[in-house]
Scaffold this motif. Structure first.
Motif, short mmCIF file in Angstrom:
data_model
loop_
_atom_site.label_atom_id
_atom_site.label_comp_id
_atom_site.label_asym_id
_atom_site.label_seq_id
_atom_site.Cartn_x
_atom_site.Cartn_y
_atom_site.Cartn_z
N PRO A 39 0.77 -1.24 0.00
CA PRO A 39 0.00 0.00 0.00
C PRO A 39 0.81 1.30 0.00
CG PRO A 39 -1.01 -1.57 1.49
CD PRO A 39 0.31 -2.15 1.07
N LYS A 40 1.77 1.46 0.94
CA LYS A 40 2.39 2.79 1.08
C LYS A 40 3.71 2.73 1.83
CE LYS A 40 1.12 7.55 1.91
NZ LYS A 40 1.95 7.93 0.82
N ASP A 41 4.68 3.50 1.35
CA ASP A 41 5.97 3.64 2.04
C ASP A 41 5.75 4.17 3.46
OD1 ASP A 41 7.28 2.94 -0.32
OD2 ASP A 41 7.88 4.98 -0.83
N ASN A 42 6.63 3.77 4.36
CA ASN A 42 6.69 4.31 5.73
C ASN A 42 5.43 4.12 6.56
OD1 ASN A 42 9.41 5.39 6.03
ND2 ASN A 42 8.83 6.73 4.35
N THR A 43 4.68 3.07 6.27
CA THR A 43 3.57 2.69 7.15
C THR A 43 4.02 1.45 7.90
OG1 THR A 43 2.53 1.45 5.35
CG2 THR A 43 1.78 3.73 5.69
N PRO A 44 3.48 1.17 9.06
CA PRO A 44 4.01 0.07 9.87
C PRO A 44 4.08 -1.29 9.15
CG PRO A 44 2.56 1.42 11.20
CD PRO A 44 2.44 1.93 9.78
N GLY A 45 2.99 -1.73 8.55
CA GLY A 45 3.00 -3.03 7.88
C GLY A 45 3.92 -3.07 6.67
N CYS A 46 3.91 -2.00 5.90
CA CYS A 46 4.74 -1.95 4.69
C CYS A 46 6.22 -1.88 5.04
CB CYS A 46 4.32 -0.77 3.82
SG CYS A 46 2.62 -0.92 3.23
N THR A 47 6.54 -1.17 6.11
CA THR A 47 7.94 -1.09 6.56
C THR A 47 8.39 -2.46 7.05
OG1 THR A 47 7.72 1.24 7.13
CG2 THR A 47 9.53 0.02 8.17
N ALA A 48 7.56 -3.14 7.82
CA ALA A 48 7.91 -4.48 8.31
C ALA A 48 8.10 -5.44 7.15
CB ALA A 48 6.81 -4.99 9.25
N GLN A 49 7.23 -5.35 6.14
CA GLN A 49 7.35 -6.23 4.97
C GLN A 49 8.64 -5.95 4.22
OE1 GLN A 49 4.28 -5.80 2.00
NE2 GLN A 49 4.63 -7.86 1.23
N ALA A 50 8.91 -4.69 3.94
CA ALA A 50 10.13 -4.33 3.21
C ALA A 50 11.37 -4.77 3.97
CB ALA A 50 10.16 -2.82 2.95
N CYS A 51 11.37 -4.58 5.28
CA CYS A 51 12.54 -4.96 6.08
C CYS A 51 12.70 -6.48 6.15
CB CYS A 51 12.46 -4.35 7.47
SG CYS A 51 12.71 -2.55 7.44
N SER A 52 11.59 -7.22 6.10
CA SER A 52 11.72 -8.68 6.09
C SER A 52 12.36 -9.14 4.78
CB SER A 52 10.36 -9.37 6.33
OG SER A 52 9.50 -9.23 5.23
N PHE A 53 11.96 -8.54 3.66
CA PHE A 53 12.61 -8.87 2.38
C PHE A 53 14.06 -8.41 2.38
CE2 PHE A 53 8.26 -9.36 0.54
CZ PHE A 53 8.45 -10.61 -0.04
N ARG A 54 14.34 -7.27 2.99
CA ARG A 54 15.73 -6.78 3.11
C ARG A 54 16.58 -7.78 3.89
NH1 ARG A 54 16.15 -2.46 7.45
NH2 ARG A 54 15.98 -4.40 8.65
N ASP A 55 16.06 -8.23 5.03
CA ASP A 55 16.83 -9.09 5.91
C ASP A 55 17.12 -10.46 5.29
OD1 ASP A 55 16.76 -6.99 7.67
OD2 ASP A 55 15.27 -7.89 9.00
N GLN A 56 16.30 -10.89 4.34
CA GLN A 56 16.53 -12.19 3.70
C GLN A 56 16.82 -12.05 2.20
OE1 GLN A 56 13.37 -14.69 6.13
NE2 GLN A 56 15.05 -15.92 5.30
N TYR A 57 17.15 -10.84 1.78
CA TYR A 57 17.42 -10.57 0.38
C TYR A 57 18.51 -11.49 -0.19
CZ TYR A 57 18.45 -7.84 -3.85
OH TYR A 57 18.66 -7.44 -5.14
#
Length: 153
Positions: A39-57
């Motif tokens: 949905p949107k940058d810098n929202t709680p769920g979207c940030t958590a999702q992006a960081c999970s992909f970052r951490d296992q990239y």
């Protein structure tokens, strides 16, 4: 009509995190791809999702796959989001929602919020997995399992 498992991913162009033109043909049909709409940058769920992909990239890269996020935010928002959370993958701007429409990504919360859908696409450009859930935390494990299945073939 929403794209589904077995469908060929259509070609599209848009602006990426760096303000460059992104042409889907540079990746789609060349290597496995996790394309996730959020949905949107810098929202709680979207940030958590992006960081999970970052951490296992690196796990995705090790399997020969790329990860790309798509939202309606412009590239300036994506640059800030990428910099703040050190995201190693591209984010694509879909400000006119053309890519969402192309894929048939539904809206959530009575049409008020852009939906959250992850697609796993094989190296032939064919969709192998579609996961539609507003629960941001579940997308990474589903995508990684699907990429592992592709890599094992």
């Amino acid at each position: 009509m929403a794209l589904a498992i077995g469908d060929q991913v259509p070609q599209f162009k848009t602006t990426d995190t760096n303000g460059n033109v992104f042409d889907s043909t540079t990746i789609v049909g060349k290597k496995p791809l996790v394309l996730y709409f959020y949905p949107k940058d810098n929202t709680p769920g979207c940030t958590a999702q992006a960081c999970s992909f970052r951490d296992q990239y690196e796990d995705f890269l090790d399997l020969g796959a790329e990860v790309i996020g798509v939202s309606g935010d412009d590239f300036a928002s994506h640059q800030k989001f990428t910099s703040q959370y050190r995201l190693p993958f591209l984010l694509l701007s879909d400000t006119n929602r053309k890519i969402r429409k192309l894929f048939g990504v539904p809206t959530a919360l009575l049409g008020m919020l852009p939906g959250r859908v992850t697609y796993v696409i094989d190296s032939n450009g064919i969709i192998q997995m579609v996961f539609n859930s507003m629960l941001a935390g579940q997308h990474l494990s589903k995508a990684l399992a699907a990429v592992k299945k592709i890599a094992a073939q």
